[in-house]
Design a protein around this motif. Structure first.
Motif: not given
Length: 385
Positions: A127, A130, A136-137, A253
């Motif tokens: 996270k 991210e 995205d993780a 993102r």
């Protein structure tokens, strides 16, 4: 041909699928970075006068590119010609799996379960990555899963020996000499020792299988210990390097990679149907960024779908058509189970008829006095009922 991070290999040593080096596979790999004693005999240094002469001549070229004599001495201490690397490089076959077979391996129950467990263990790190890189993780975690089975299959072939052998061999000499120079610069920078610099037979390294030139361009020291250590049991730097790679190759993102067309949450995008009669996908520009990691539609769908499943999503809704033998996946699983029950081991029942399943079919056919083809068929399945 443009060279992406691993266009010379499928990654997926952990998958057992190789486009030319692997898939990894990745060929499909050995766990961790154990010593050379655990390697097959053909992946241990073997005397070769031609290789020795090549290395002697190479040293001056390396020095001209800024590699010190001390680095060269340390790097080639114990290094040598690996005949198995040449054999694997020359014996690659152009084999194209269906998307259904690819996903059966890439998003297998085992890989999914391990992925969810790995995500839970490293959730804070993933996270944080991210937030830092915008990737995205779950995507980062899925690439980790496809490339090295979440670090279990990082490869233990010495990179200096592998890349120098392939540079000497000459089939792709210029490319691998470039990788060798990059590997030497990594050693000279102090990121890793020559003894610990291990990877696949083609020189892909660490948890997420970077080739040396990509490591130079994209690897990051996220832990702040002064080394970009993608080989450590701690995957932090490797996962961060993967996120940095995707970010710098244009990741947007907050934009999903895509998904099965018509499924809830799938964004609008261009349509893609890799297998005739199979599911249709709607993909975005981030799908293309994943392909920068490995230039394959199946790979990018595998990463995206595994990421969605790790996040709690369900399986694909649409089914795949019967294969060219007239068998569905369920038929192939039943065939594998019936063969194994008869004493013809298929190595598992996943519906993917690889070499072991075909060998089992051949053995069964021979035992019954049938033509030995190794091919499945509805009649063969029925004969096992």
């Amino acid at each position: 041909m443009s060279i992406s991070r691993r266009s010379f290999g499928f990654g997926v040593a952990a998958l057992g699928l190789t486009a030319c080096g692997g898939t990894v596979p990745t060929g499909r790999g050995t766990s961790g970075s154990s010593g050379s004693s655990s390697l097959p005999a053909d992946l241990r240094p073997t005397p070769n006068a031609g290789y020795d002469a090549w290395v002697a001549a190479f040293r001056s070229r390396a020095e001209a590119k800024g590699i010190s004599r001390a680095t060269l001495r340390a790097a080639f201490r114990g290094a040598g010609y690996l005949p198995g690397v040449v054999k694997r490089d020359r014996n690659q076959t152009e084999f194209k799996r269906t998307l259904e077979d690819y996903l059966a391996i890439a998003v297998s129950d085992e890989r999914l379960a391990k992925g969810r467990a790995a995500y839970a263990r490293h959730r804070t790190t993933l996270k944080t990555l991210e937030q830092t890189y915008g990737v995205d993780a779950e995507i980062i975690c899925a690439i980790w899963g496809l490339e090295s089975f979440y670090g279990e299959r990082r490869g233990n072939v010495p990179v200096i020996s592998a890349t120098s052998t392939l540079a000497y061999d000459g089939r792709r000499g210029a490319f691998f000499e470039k990788q060798l120079i990059a590997a030497l610069k990594i050693l000279q920078n102090g990121d890793i020792s020559a003894a610990r610099m291990t990877g696949s037979w083609a020189g892909a390294m660490g948890h997420t299988q970077f080739i040396p030139t990509s490591y130079q361009s994209f690897a990051v020291d996220f832990t702040g210990d002064g080394r970009r250590d993608i080989w450590s049991d701690d995957p932090t730097d490797a996962l961060a390097s993967t996120a940095a790679y995707l970010q710098r190759n244009g990741w947007t993102r907050g934009l999903k990679w895509g998904g099965e067309a018509g499924a809830p949450g799938t964004p609008a995008g261009r349509k893609l149907q890799p297998q005739a009669g199979g599911p249709v996908f709607s993909v975005t520009s981030n799908f293309d960024v994943i392909k920068r990691y490995n230039n394959s539609d199946s790979y990018a769908i595998g990463v995206g779908h595994l990421a969605d499943r790790i996040a709690g999503g369900g399986p694909l809704r649409a089914s795949f058509p019967p294969d060219r033998y007239g068998l569905t996946k369920e038929d192939r699983i039943l065939l594998q189970k019936r063969l194994t029950a008869r004493g013809f081991d298929t190595g598992g029942a996943d519906g993917v008829l690889g070499p072991k399943s075909r060998a089992a079919i051949s053995a069964y056919q021979s035992s019954r006095g049938l033509a030995v083809t190794g091919d499945p068929s509805p009649s063969l399945l029925n004969s096992l009922g």
